[in-house]
Design a protein around this motif. Structure first.
Motif, PDB file in Angstrom:
ATOM      1  N   UNK A 271      14.297   1.327  -4.445  1.00 17.25           N
ATOM      2  CA  UNK A 271      13.486  -0.118  -5.070  1.00 17.25           C
ATOM      3  C   UNK A 271      14.776   0.216  -6.675  1.00 17.25           C
ATOM      4  N   UNK A 272      15.776  -1.365  -7.276  1.00 17.57           N
ATOM      5  CA  UNK A 272      16.402  -0.973  -8.020  1.00 17.57           C
ATOM      6  C   UNK A 272      15.692  -0.943  -9.255  1.00 17.57           C
ATOM      7  N   UNK A 273      15.753  -0.494  -9.987  1.00 20.60           N
ATOM      8  CA  UNK A 273      14.616  -0.235 -11.261  1.00 20.60           C
ATOM      9  C   UNK A 273      14.156   0.428 -11.487  1.00 20.60           C
ATOM     10  N   UNK A 274      13.581   0.869 -12.514  1.00 20.64           N
ATOM     11  CA  UNK A 274      12.316   1.847 -12.377  1.00 20.64           C
ATOM     12  C   UNK A 274      11.451   1.627 -13.717  1.00 20.64           C
ATOM     13  N   UNK A 275      11.239  -0.085 -14.507  1.00 16.21           N
ATOM     14  CA  UNK A 275      10.482   0.395 -15.396  1.00 16.21           C
ATOM     15  C   UNK A 275       8.732  -0.145 -14.484  1.00 16.21           C
ATOM     16  N   UNK A 276       8.094  -1.305 -15.075  1.00 14.69           N
ATOM     17  CA  UNK A 276       6.736  -1.574 -15.534  1.00 14.69           C
ATOM     18  C   UNK A 276       6.783  -2.314 -13.828  1.00 14.69           C
ATOM     19  N   UNK A 277       8.020  -3.715 -13.425  1.00 15.60           N
ATOM     20  CA  UNK A 277       7.170  -4.191 -12.377  1.00 15.60           C
ATOM     21  C   UNK A 277       7.360  -3.019 -10.852  1.00 15.60           C
ATOM     22  N   UNK A 278       8.488  -1.725 -11.513  1.00 16.89           N
ATOM     23  CA  UNK A 278       8.628  -1.572 -10.031  1.00 16.89           C
ATOM     24  C   UNK A 278       7.600  -0.521  -9.785  1.00 16.89           C
ATOM     25  N   UNK A 279       6.724   0.282 -10.201  1.00 17.18           N
ATOM     26  CA  UNK A 279       4.864   0.409 -10.234  1.00 17.18           C
ATOM     27  C   UNK A 279       4.106  -0.363  -8.912  1.00 17.18           C
ATOM     28  N   UNK A 280       4.856  -1.498  -9.029  1.00 19.29           N
ATOM     29  CA  UNK A 280       3.790  -2.810  -9.211  1.00 19.29           C
ATOM     30  C   UNK A 280       4.230  -2.613  -7.552  1.00 19.29           C
ATOM     31  N   UNK A 281       5.465  -3.282  -7.785  1.00 22.83           N
ATOM     32  CA  UNK A 281       5.649  -2.525  -5.617  1.00 22.83           C
ATOM     33  C   UNK A 281       5.754  -1.379  -5.032  1.00 22.83           C
ATOM     34  N   UNK A 282       5.580  -0.676  -6.224  1.00 23.80           N
ATOM     35  CA  UNK A 282       5.601   1.119  -4.698  1.00 23.80           C
ATOM     36  C   UNK A 282       4.431   0.597  -4.755  1.00 23.80           C
ATOM     37  N   UNK A 283       3.503   0.438  -5.149  1.00 23.52           N
ATOM     38  CA  UNK A 283       1.563   0.188  -4.936  1.00 23.52           C
ATOM     39  C   UNK A 283       2.519  -0.325  -4.098  1.00 23.52           C
ATOM     40  N   UNK A 284       2.510  -2.123  -3.652  1.00 22.72           N
ATOM     41  CA  UNK A 284       2.137  -2.976  -2.388  1.00 22.72           C
ATOM     42  C   UNK A 284       2.758  -2.143  -0.767  1.00 22.72           C
ATOM     43  N   UNK A 285       3.890  -0.978  -1.342  1.00 27.14           N
ATOM     44  CA  UNK A 285       4.747  -0.572  -0.357  1.00 27.14           C
ATOM     45  C   UNK A 285       3.975   0.451   0.570  1.00 27.14           C
ATOM     46  N   UNK A 286       3.225   0.846  -0.503  1.00 36.27           N
ATOM     47  CA  UNK A 286       2.719   2.518   0.104  1.00 36.27           C
ATOM     48  C   UNK A 286       0.985   1.097   1.248  1.00 36.27           C
ATOM     49  N   UNK A 287       0.822   0.222   0.867  1.00 37.31           N
ATOM     50  CA  UNK A 287      -0.678  -0.406   1.421  1.00 37.31           C
ATOM     51  C   UNK A 287       0.703  -0.712   2.629  1.00 37.31           C
ATOM     52  N   UNK A 288       1.327  -1.554   2.693  1.00 39.86           N
ATOM     53  CA  UNK A 288       2.304  -1.980   4.384  1.00 39.86           C
ATOM     54  C   UNK A 288       2.725  -0.728   4.857  1.00 39.86           C
ATOM     55  N   UNK A 289       2.690   0.413   4.254  1.00 39.66           N
ATOM     56  CA  UNK A 289       3.304   1.622   4.723  1.00 39.66           C
ATOM     57  C   UNK A 289       4.551   1.749   4.532  1.00 39.66           C
ATOM     58  N   UNK A 290       5.687   1.511   4.135  1.00 33.58           N
ATOM     59  CA  UNK A 290       7.056   1.308   4.105  1.00 33.58           C
ATOM     60  C   UNK A 290       7.310   2.315   2.434  1.00 33.58           C
ATOM     61  N   UNK A 291       8.164   3.332   2.963  1.00 32.93           N
ATOM     62  CA  UNK A 291       8.544   4.351   1.909  1.00 32.93           C
ATOM     63  C   UNK A 291       9.616   3.960   1.163  1.00 32.93           C
ATOM     64  N   UNK A 292      10.223   5.100   0.560  1.00 28.56           N
ATOM     65  CA  UNK A 292      11.182   4.060  -0.669  1.00 28.56           C
ATOM     66  C   UNK A 292      11.607   5.219  -1.451  1.00 28.56           C
ATOM     67  N   UNK A 293      12.004   4.979  -1.937  1.00 27.96           N
ATOM     68  CA  UNK A 293      13.437   5.807  -2.750  1.00 27.96           C
ATOM     69  C   UNK A 293      13.683   4.630  -4.435  1.00 27.96           C
ATOM     70  N   UNK A 294      13.891   4.694  -5.078  1.00 25.94           N
ATOM     71  CA  UNK A 294      13.880   4.721  -6.472  1.00 25.94           C
ATOM     72  C   UNK A 294      15.803   4.395  -6.519  1.00 25.94           C
TER      73      UNK A 294
END
Length: 247
Positions: free
Chosen positions: A126-149
């Motif tokens: 995930x490129x960037x760590x602003x507010x938009x990234x928070x919604x993306x992280x939540x969605x990735x958790x729902x899908x089951x994809x791990x991530x790093x900022x």
């Protein structure tokens, strides 16, 4: 007439206003208006709350967090993300008002990403760590994809841009730009990543939709990657807003 609208400050071009007014016209929906409400201070939100014609609003920068102080309830995803972009306003007969906050950005991103995923897509950058990234992280958790900022400042359990190399890109096949880099009019800008390590195995998603193909997406496509911009995400979140307001 019932009222819907967008609060934030300042407010320039609005996808939401154009989208909903066209929707009302195309679907012959009458007696509802959608407008922009630039409020210099979040305290001015009370004017909207007290207007009995309002039954829903969208929220954008800089109030997605501050507006939560005015709400009676948060949906599960808004509670987790700690940011709100959609509010349902219910006016009771006794004069009281009940407000529930949602985050439909997460829904829009998840629903637009899922059809693009391949079996090997298990990890995301995930490129960037602003507010938009928070919604993306939540969605990735729902899908089951791990991530790093990926950000410019080194913190616990993230990458800085200088650490991105071939080994990182071979492990992380989904790359999501949550930064504003590349947005019109700065269309020649792009996140500073080693594009030479992107391959046909990668999926590159840019939350930006103006321009339609950002430099980030163009460079990724040239390397053979699957690409996606943020337009469908906006449409899906807008339709989710409409469903919430009229449920």
């Amino acid at each position: 007439m019932k009222k819907l609208g967008l609060i934030g400050y300042p407010l320039g071009h609005s996808f939401s206003k154009k989208y909903y007014l066209e929707k009302f016209q195309q679907e012959q929906i009458s007696n509802i208006d959608y407008d922009l409400y630039p409020i210099p201070k979040i305290t001015e939100f009370t004017t909207i709350i007290n207007d009995k014609d309002f039954y829903g609003v969208n929220v954008t920068i800089p109030y997605k967090i501050d507006v939560m102080d005015y709400l009676n309830e948060l949906s599960e995803e808004a509670q987790s993300i700690q940011a709100v972009n959609c509010i349902r306003i219910i006016h009771h007969a006794d004069g009281s008002t009940y407000l529930k906050g949602y985050n439909t950005d997460a829904h829009g991103f998840e629903a637009s990403l899922r059809p693009l995923l391949n079996q090997q897509d298990k990890k995301a950058l995930i490129l960037g760590n602003g507010g938009a990234a928070k919604a993306v992280m939540y969605a990735l958790d729902q899908i089951g994809i791990s991530y790093k900022l990926v950000s410019r400042t080194k913190q616990v359990d993230n990458f800085i841009y200088d650490e991105l190399d071939a080994s990182v890109f071979s492990e992380y096949t989904v790359i999501i730009n949550c930064s504003p880099v590349g947005t019109f009019p700065h269309i020649n800008d792009a996140p500073e990543i080693p594009y030479e390590h992107i391959t046909e195995k990668h999926l590159c998603y840019d939350l930006i939709y103006n321009p339609e193909e950002t430099t980030f997406l163009r460079k990724s496509k040239e390397q053979g990657a699957r690409i996606k911009n943020g337009y469908e995400m906006l449409v899906l979140q807008a339709e989710k807003n409409w469903e919430i307001w009229n449920s």
